[in-house]
Design an enzyme around this catalytic site. Structure first.
Site, short mmCIF file in Angstrom:
data_model
loop_
_atom_site.label_atom_id
_atom_site.label_comp_id
_atom_site.label_asym_id
_atom_site.label_seq_id
_atom_site.Cartn_x
_atom_site.Cartn_y
_atom_site.Cartn_z
N THR A 47 -22.15 -3.30 27.25
CA THR A 47 -20.91 -4.02 27.46
C THR A 47 -20.38 -4.06 28.73
O THR A 47 -20.33 -5.21 29.15
CB THR A 47 -20.02 -3.16 26.34
OG1 THR A 47 -20.70 -2.90 25.28
CG2 THR A 47 -18.84 -3.77 26.11
N SER A 48 -20.36 -3.13 29.45
CA SER A 48 -19.93 -3.05 30.83
C SER A 48 -20.72 -3.57 31.68
O SER A 48 -20.64 -4.18 32.74
CB SER A 48 -19.30 -1.70 31.04
OG SER A 48 -20.58 -0.66 31.04
N VAL A 119 -30.04 -2.27 23.25
CA VAL A 119 -30.26 -3.76 23.32
C VAL A 119 -29.34 -4.37 24.37
O VAL A 119 -28.47 -3.77 24.81
CB VAL A 119 -29.72 -4.15 21.95
CG1 VAL A 119 -28.47 -4.19 21.47
CG2 VAL A 119 -30.34 -5.60 21.50
N THR A 123 -23.80 -1.67 23.07
CA THR A 123 -22.79 -1.53 21.69
C THR A 123 -21.99 -2.67 21.15
O THR A 123 -21.72 -2.64 20.13
CB THR A 123 -22.14 0.05 21.92
OG1 THR A 123 -23.19 0.85 22.12
CG2 THR A 123 -21.46 0.38 20.66
N VAL A 267 -34.23 3.46 32.79
CA VAL A 267 -33.93 4.40 34.23
C VAL A 267 -33.94 5.82 33.98
O VAL A 267 -33.63 6.29 32.97
CB VAL A 267 -32.84 3.92 34.79
CG1 VAL A 267 -32.33 4.68 35.93
CG2 VAL A 267 -32.46 2.51 35.07
N HIS A 549 -15.94 6.16 19.25
CA HIS A 549 -15.39 5.72 20.49
C HIS A 549 -15.43 7.02 21.30
O HIS A 549 -14.84 7.81 21.22
CB HIS A 549 -13.86 5.45 20.26
CG HIS A 549 -13.50 4.31 19.33
ND1 HIS A 549 -12.60 4.05 18.54
CD2 HIS A 549 -14.62 3.39 18.75
CE1 HIS A 549 -12.61 3.26 17.85
NE2 HIS A 549 -13.71 2.60 17.94
N HIS A 592 -9.35 0.95 19.74
CA HIS A 592 -10.82 0.85 19.68
C HIS A 592 -11.21 0.37 21.11
O HIS A 592 -10.58 -0.62 21.47
CB HIS A 592 -11.24 -0.13 18.49
CG HIS A 592 -10.87 0.27 17.15
ND1 HIS A 592 -11.77 0.46 16.17
CD2 HIS A 592 -9.34 0.80 16.89
CE1 HIS A 592 -11.00 0.98 15.05
NE2 HIS A 592 -9.81 1.20 15.55
#
Ligand SMILES: Cc1cc2nc3c(=O)[nH]c(=O)nc-3n(C[C@H](O)[C@H](O)[C@H](O)COP(=O)(O)OP(=O)(O)OC[C@H]3O[C@@H](n4cnc5c(N)ncnc54)[C@H](O)[C@@H]3O)c2cc1C
Ligand SMILES: *[C@@H]1O[C@H](CO)[C@@H](O)[C@H](O)[C@H]1NC(C)=O
Ligand SMILES: *[C@@H]1O[C@H](CO)[C@@H](O)[C@H](O)[C@H]1NC(C)=O
Ligand SMILES: *[C@@H]1O[C@H](CO)[C@@H](O)[C@H](O)[C@H]1NC(C)=O
Ligand SMILES: *[C@@H]1O[C@H](CO)[C@@H](O)[C@H](O)[C@H]1NC(C)=O
Ligand SMILES: *[C@@H]1O[C@H](CO)[C@@H](O)[C@H](O)[C@H]1NC(C)=O
Ligand SMILES: *[C@@H]1O[C@H](CO)[C@@H](O)[C@H](O)[C@H]1NC(C)=O
Length: 622
Positions: A47-48, A119, A123, A267, A549, A592
């Protein structure tokens, strides 16, 4: 912006088109083809990570490599279709890290499954698609904790930058009373936020019920007032009614020659050298357990974006973490940083389940009637409409403590002796957090609890600003050999339990209203046998789960409060290493968390770019 659906096929075509090895072509690379050195190496294509990598690669003079442990998604329905996606079909598959917590003593030693995507897209590819910001007070608390410049106002720009909002159709808005504030949203970002074309009619009973208890509908949660009752959009493509997720940051960058992605690659370690401050010289990675490790050099910065479980683990196995833990595993201490892996926070998930005797259309129709299911699936395929567009609850009740109990939060404070086992900076930081939270929880501006109505016939209760803290600890010096020990400790603080109990009692006030009674509701779980506080507490501790979360394990806080990163997200004691994922959130917001993850990533990218400009200017000085 390219569509989110550019398939694996397209990628393979791209790959083969560029397979002749010109150094800088945009594509998936293999370990043998990568450059020896990149300006930025982003660890984790989630995501980030994809958000930051996209923004950094906007500057064509900088090379960016993303290393992602998982594969590319296969574009299947389980990722794309909201109703199926939120059914979590990807849990326990090759797209999941298959993480389980250690036994949680506060929950009778239960272990809890903790899905974490593995993936490209992370998330955001498997989550519940709820897309909302917390209330202003939640972020202002970060600044109060010592993080200058981090408050709702300064983040607002980045919430907007990541978002592309589409208002609901007039028809839907009118029928359900959906309100929104156009000026509170962004329209040029990569992540679509919108409403599903179909909403379950039972939401009307839920809204009517809460209104009858005196709760107001807030105009739009995005404006900083995500409190009381409000409409939350989803991360949803409004045209195709498909999941909108971090993959779109990848899609948007895939044509850039300076942007490389290495999938199926984990990694294993940061390779550092010591000087005045520790420098990351290279990143070590492995294709799969057992194969020999390779390295890629870091020219400017290493950017950790492996999420709240794996970012602290990567730091720990690289010698950056609590010295006592590292020494016990024979890891050489590079930076003694007690906060790495501490301060884990999350939202508890407490289901209350009902039977409904008087409904003509509810989510249960999909699970009990195959004909109906097939009809609705066909409707979705043909017209992108109907229940399959609906990924989750769009009406949120986010209530302050005073709405559910007259008791003040101080009544439930843990005696400070119980902190004596903590390392001094962690203890000091925790006490600062406690003070800030207790002060704010007394007001109407900070929510204590969330209630979500599920059209299956259930209410999900979730405590929003927990005082319980857990941890992540690597149990091996080799990253690939073991999943770290995850202790949630949740509901270990008496105030968290108290809030959960009071909220459960409050659900009974809600279900007693005429609006909910009309559905012929009977509570089956925890049910009539849970009446006293003790019985309710036991039912909660036996039946609760985890909202997934997770934040706080590489917290942005002053170092003497147990912080891991500073206000520029740089890891203390290092000169070219930042963390940009969910783990930097020092206090979990009442929301969320994905919208916040994207906003932080956008801000991080700006800070990294600005730092780089400054350095170039400085270096060019005579
Ligand atoms: C089941 C579930 C439902 C959720 N529902 C919602 C929701 O409805 N709304 C909401 O706002 N939030 C929701 N969330 C939370 C939200 O999706 C996450 O907080 C957010 O996506 C986390 O982003 P991240 O960048 O920190 O980590 P991630 O997106 O998890 O990215 C981390 C990436 O790093 C990779 N990685 C890890 N270790 C390594 C390594 N050693 N080497 C290389 N790569 C590595 C991982 O494979 C992963 O792709 C949900 C979470 C879960 C699990
Ligand atoms: C999780 O388990 C599934 C099924 O056993 C497996 O296919 C997958 O590879 C596992 N994921 C990881 C990261 O080990
Ligand atoms: C949980 O496990 C701990 C440690 O093994 C033990 O001391 C404790 O009694 C257990 N608690 C319950 C409720 O089983
Ligand atoms: C925002 O989303 C709308 C609706 O899908 C789309 O038409 C528009 O092009 C998007 N804007 C950007 C900048 O991508
Ligand atoms: C949904 O289920 C209820 C209860 O079984 C039934 O009365 C109703 O007719 C069903 N609706 C549809 C559209 O199938
Ligand atoms: C099942 O769904 C079909 C199609 O919508 C409907 O005609 C039928 O009445 C439903 N059956 C029940 C038992 O609800
Ligand atoms: C059942 O629901 C309908 C509306 O859907 C309502 O008119 C009726 O009063 C309800 N019946 C009962 C017994 O509450």
């Amino acid at each position: 912006m390219p569509s989110s659906l550019s398939t694996l096929g397209t990628l393979i075509t791209l790959f083969s088109a560029f397979a002749t090895s010109i150094p800088l072509v945009p594509r998936f690379v293999s370990p043998d083809e990568i450059l020896a050195e990149y300006d930025y190496v982003v660890i984790g294509g989630g995501t980030s990570g994809l958000a930051v990598a996209n923004r950094l690669s906007e500057d064509s003079s900088k090379t960016v490599l993303v290393i992602e442990s998982g594969p590319m998604d296969d574009g299947s329905d389980s990722f794309k279709i909201p109703y199926l996606g939120r059914g979590y079909l990807n849990f326990g598959t090759k797209y999941d890290w298959n993480v389980t917590t250690v036994p949680t003593e506060s929950l009778g030693n239960r272990t809890i499954i903790m899905p974490q995507a593995r993936v490209l897209g992370g998330t955001s590819s498997i989550n519940g698609m709820q897309f909302a910001r917390g209330a202003a007070s939640d972020y202002d608390a970060w600044e109060e904790l010592g993080n200058e410049g981090w408050n709702f106002k300064s983040l607002d720009k980045y919430f907007k930058k990541s978002e592309n909002f589409t208002a609901p159709s007039e028809k839907l808005a009118e029928e359900f009373g959906i309100t929104y504030d156009k000026s509170a949203h962004g329209y040029t970002g990569y992540i679509h936020s919108s409403f599903p074309r179909f909403l379950w009619p039972l939401l009307k009973n839920w809204i009517g019920s809460l209104k009858s208890l005196g709760h107001t509908v807030s105009q739009d949660p995005a404006s900083g007032g995500a409190l009381q009752l409000f409409w939350s959009p989803n991360s949803l493509n409004p045209d195709m009614q498909t999941r909108s997720f971090a993959r779109e940051y990848y899609d948007g960058a895939q044509d850039r020659a300076n942007f490389h992605v290495l999938v199926d690659t984990t990694v294993t370690k940061l390779v550092t050298s010591r000087g005045d401050k520790v420098k990351v010289d290279a990143v070590e990675f492995s294709r799969s357990a057992g194969t020999s490790e390779k390295r890629v050099k870091v020219k400017k910065e290493a950017v950790l974006a492996a999420g709240s479980i794996f970012s602290p683990q990567i730091l720990q196995v690289s010698g950056i973490g609590p010295a006592s833990l590292l020494k016990s595993l024979g890891i050489e201490v590079v930076v003694d940083l007690p906060g790495v892996g501490a301060n884990l926070q999350g939202h508890v998930y407490i289901p209350v389940i009902y039977q409904m005797a008087n409904v003509s259309l509810a989510a249960a129709n999909l699970t009990t009637n195959a004909t109906f299911y097939n009809e609705m699936y066909e409707l979705y395929k043909a017209k992108q409409d109907g229940p399959f567009t609906n990924g989750g609850p769009n009406v949120v009740a986010m209530l302050p403590l005073s709405d559910i109990t007259p008791d003040s939060p101080e009544t439930f404070q843990t005696p400070s002796e119980s902190l004596s086992h903590l390392e001094p900076s962690i203890s000091k930081g925790y006490q600062s957090q406690l003070k800030i939270l207790l002060n704010r929880l007394r007001t109407k501006h900070m929510a204590a609890t969330e209630l979500l109505w599920l059209s299956e016939g259930g209410i999900i209760i979730s405590t929003m600003h927990p005082l319980s803290r857990g941890s992540i600890k690597t149990t091996s010096p080799a990253l690939l050999s073991k999943i770290p020990a995850i202790s949630t400790n949740y509901l270990s603080h008496p105030l968290d339990t108290k809030i959960a109990i009071e909220t459960l009692k409050y659900t009974r006030k809600i279900t007693a209203t005429a609006e909910m009674q009309e559905l012929g509701l009977v509570e089956v779980l925890p049910g009539a046998s849970a009446n006293t506080n003790e019985q309710i507490e036991k039912a909660i501790k036996d039946g609760s789960g985890w909202m997934y979360h997770m934040v706080g394990t590489c917290a942005m806080m002053p170092r003497d409060l147990g912080g891991v990163v500073d206000v520029e997200l740089r890891v203390y004691g290092t000169r070219n290493l930042r963390v940009v994922d969910a783990s930097v959130q020092p206090l979990i917001p009442a929301a969320h968390v994905q919208a916040t993850v994207y906003a932080i990533a956008e801000k991080a990218a700006d800070m990294i770019k600005a730092g780089s400009l400054w350095r170039e200017y400085y270096n060019s000085m005579p």
